[in-house]
Design a protein around this motif. Structure first.
Motif, mmCIF file in Angstrom:
data_model
loop_
_atom_site.group_PDB
_atom_site.id
_atom_site.type_symbol
_atom_site.label_atom_id
_atom_site.label_comp_id
_atom_site.label_asym_id
_atom_site.label_seq_id
_atom_site.Cartn_x
_atom_site.Cartn_y
_atom_site.Cartn_z
ATOM 1 N N GLU A 105 52.590 23.534 54.407
ATOM 2 C CA GLU A 105 53.293 22.544 53.597
ATOM 3 C C GLU A 105 53.928 21.437 54.435
ATOM 4 N N SER A 106 53.656 21.391 55.732
ATOM 5 C CA SER A 106 54.228 20.344 56.579
ATOM 6 C C SER A 106 53.479 19.033 56.362
ATOM 7 N N PHE A 107 54.187 17.926 56.563
ATOM 8 C CA PHE A 107 53.552 16.624 56.418
ATOM 9 C C PHE A 107 54.378 15.538 57.091
ATOM 10 N N ILE A 108 53.753 14.403 57.322
ATOM 11 C CA ILE A 108 54.474 13.190 57.683
ATOM 12 C C ILE A 108 54.249 12.182 56.570
ATOM 13 N N ALA A 109 55.194 11.265 56.422
ATOM 14 C CA ALA A 109 55.087 10.252 55.376
ATOM 15 C C ALA A 109 55.607 8.925 55.905
ATOM 16 N N THR A 110 55.079 7.867 55.370
ATOM 17 C CA THR A 110 55.521 6.529 55.735
ATOM 18 C C THR A 110 55.513 5.651 54.491
ATOM 19 N N GLY A 111 56.266 4.556 54.564
ATOM 20 C CA GLY A 111 56.201 3.602 53.463
ATOM 21 C C GLY A 111 57.532 3.347 52.812
ATOM 22 N N PHE A 112 57.487 3.202 51.484
ATOM 23 C CA PHE A 112 58.640 2.756 50.718
ATOM 24 C C PHE A 112 58.862 3.727 49.567
ATOM 25 N N TRP A 113 59.861 4.611 49.725
ATOM 26 C CA TRP A 113 60.118 5.678 48.764
ATOM 27 C C TRP A 113 60.760 5.134 47.493
ATOM 28 N N ILE A 134 46.375 -6.832 51.229
ATOM 29 C CA ILE A 134 46.797 -5.438 51.244
ATOM 30 C C ILE A 134 45.599 -4.511 51.083
ATOM 31 N N ARG A 135 44.612 -4.919 50.298
ATOM 32 C CA ARG A 135 43.417 -4.087 50.131
ATOM 33 C C ARG A 135 42.623 -4.012 51.435
ATOM 34 N N ASN A 136 42.578 -5.106 52.169
ATOM 35 C CA ASN A 136 41.888 -5.091 53.455
ATOM 36 C C ASN A 136 42.556 -4.118 54.421
ATOM 37 N N ILE A 137 43.872 -4.085 54.405
ATOM 38 C CA ILE A 137 44.625 -3.215 55.313
ATOM 39 C C ILE A 137 44.393 -1.747 54.973
ATOM 40 N N ILE A 138 44.580 -1.391 53.709
ATOM 41 C CA ILE A 138 44.539 0.026 53.349
ATOM 42 C C ILE A 138 43.116 0.574 53.212
ATOM 43 N N SER A 139 42.127 -0.314 53.193
ATOM 44 C CA SER A 139 40.733 0.152 53.134
ATOM 45 C C SER A 139 40.068 0.169 54.506
ATOM 46 N N ASP A 140 40.795 -0.271 55.540
ATOM 47 C CA ASP A 140 40.260 -0.206 56.904
ATOM 48 C C ASP A 140 39.840 1.232 57.212
ATOM 49 N N ILE A 146 43.124 8.274 58.514
ATOM 50 C CA ILE A 146 44.402 8.905 58.867
ATOM 51 C C ILE A 146 45.296 9.078 57.642
ATOM 52 N N TRP A 147 45.428 8.035 56.850
ATOM 53 C CA TRP A 147 46.441 8.009 55.802
ATOM 54 C C TRP A 147 45.909 8.137 54.377
ATOM 55 N N GLY A 148 44.611 7.985 54.178
ATOM 56 C CA GLY A 148 44.087 8.110 52.825
ATOM 57 C C GLY A 148 44.566 6.992 51.913
ATOM 58 N N ASN A 149 44.951 7.348 50.694
ATOM 59 C CA ASN A 149 45.362 6.361 49.696
ATOM 60 C C ASN A 149 46.859 6.435 49.423
ATOM 61 N N PHE A 150 47.363 5.408 48.737
ATOM 62 C CA PHE A 150 48.751 5.423 48.281
ATOM 63 C C PHE A 150 49.029 6.673 47.447
ATOM 64 N N VAL A 151 50.246 7.220 47.591
ATOM 65 C CA VAL A 151 50.728 8.247 46.679
ATOM 66 C C VAL A 151 52.088 7.783 46.163
ATOM 67 N N GLY A 152 52.584 8.455 45.139
ATOM 68 C CA GLY A 152 53.890 8.082 44.604
ATOM 69 C C GLY A 152 53.862 7.847 43.110
ATOM 70 N N TYR A 177 55.394 3.080 47.273
ATOM 71 C CA TYR A 177 54.231 2.702 48.088
ATOM 72 C C TYR A 177 54.249 3.556 49.361
ATOM 73 N N ILE A 178 53.779 4.790 49.198
ATOM 74 C CA ILE A 178 53.901 5.823 50.223
ATOM 75 C C ILE A 178 52.523 6.307 50.667
ATOM 76 N N PHE A 179 52.456 6.674 51.946
ATOM 77 C CA PHE A 179 51.297 7.376 52.483
ATOM 78 C C PHE A 179 51.769 8.704 53.046
ATOM 79 N N ILE A 180 50.958 9.756 52.847
ATOM 80 C CA ILE A 180 51.300 11.091 53.333
ATOM 81 C C ILE A 180 50.114 11.690 54.088
ATOM 82 N N LYS A 181 50.422 12.334 55.200
ATOM 83 C CA LYS A 181 49.417 13.076 55.953
ATOM 84 C C LYS A 181 49.894 14.512 56.094
#
Length: 225
Positions: A105-113, A134-140, A146-152, A177-181
């Motif tokens: 259940e461990s994870f790291i997260a980044t973004g805007f909670w 933004i689509r260009n960035i997150i679809s790289d 590493i980060w997959g898609n937005f969650v939240g 606008y969060i990413f979780i790994k």
């Protein structure tokens, strides 16, 4: 040699999950203090690594004690370690989070909670006007691996004042606008764990650079700070 999460940490939280009461915790408090001391070294290592390539204003490690005053769940202790790292405002926006919990259940997260209402509106207005960057960035390819898609959380249809048929409504309707790994227990115990955490945090930078510029300017690109 970098500090690492110990197997004792995961075992302690597994046992706490089965014995989440004050008597058991007090009886095993010395064991908790030992793993807590080690965890603080781990979290401070993450902080020092971040400071090499980002401007981070500090670490906030969350206490083991749960606030049960307004919760139906009255168990007194958390069964994980959690800590957040915030980029230095006002010029930089965004934050990092590290969560250590057994049973994979461990994870790291980044973004805007929880963006402030003004920030959330600014983000949505930007995506309404132009969603390509933004689509260009997150679809790289590397970013996505590493980060997959937005969650939240998101609204069901469209926020007030926005067209539910807009081509960027998938982005506009988000409230976070969060990413979780995620990490397995085996990965957390690996000697390479903190290196992977740091390289993953580095990979979020294009997203943070974009969002920081967005949130420090108006829709005409004029600085608001």
């Amino acid at each position: 040699m970098l500090p690492s999460i110990s197997k004792d940490t995961l075992e302690f939280f597994k046992n706490l999950e089965q014995n989440n009461n004050r008597d058991w915790f007090n009886e095993h408090k010395s064991a908790f203090k030992k793993i807590e001391t080690n965890a603080k070294k781990v979290y401070n290592t993450v902080l020092n690594n971040l400071k090499i390539h980002d401007d981070v204003d500090g670490l906030k490690m969350f206490r083991i004690y749960r606030d049960v005053r307004f919760s139906k769940n009255k168990v007194p202790y958390k069964t994980h370690f959690g800590g957040s790292f915030h980029r230095t405002k006002p010029h930089l926006r965004g934050g990092y989070y590290l969560h250590i919990q057994p049973n994979n259940e461990s994870f790291i997260a980044t973004g805007f909670w929880e963006p402030a209402p003004a920030d959330l509106l600014r983000i949505r207005k930007e995506f309404e006007m132009d969603d390509q960057e933004i689509r260009n960035i997150i679809s790289d390819k590397k970013f996505k691996s590493i980060w997959g898609n937005f969650v939240g959380d998101e609204v069901k249809s469209a926020p007030k004042g926005f067209d539910k048929e807009h081509k960027a409504i998938d982005l506009i309707k988000k409230k976070q606008y969060i990413f979780i790994k995620k990490y397995t227990d085996e990965q957390v115990l690996s000697p390479d764990f903190l290196s992977d955490v740091d390289s993953s945090f580095k990979a979020i930078r294009p997203y943070f650079n974009y969002m920081s510029e967005l949130l420090t300017t108006d829709l005409n690109g004029v600085s608001i700070i």
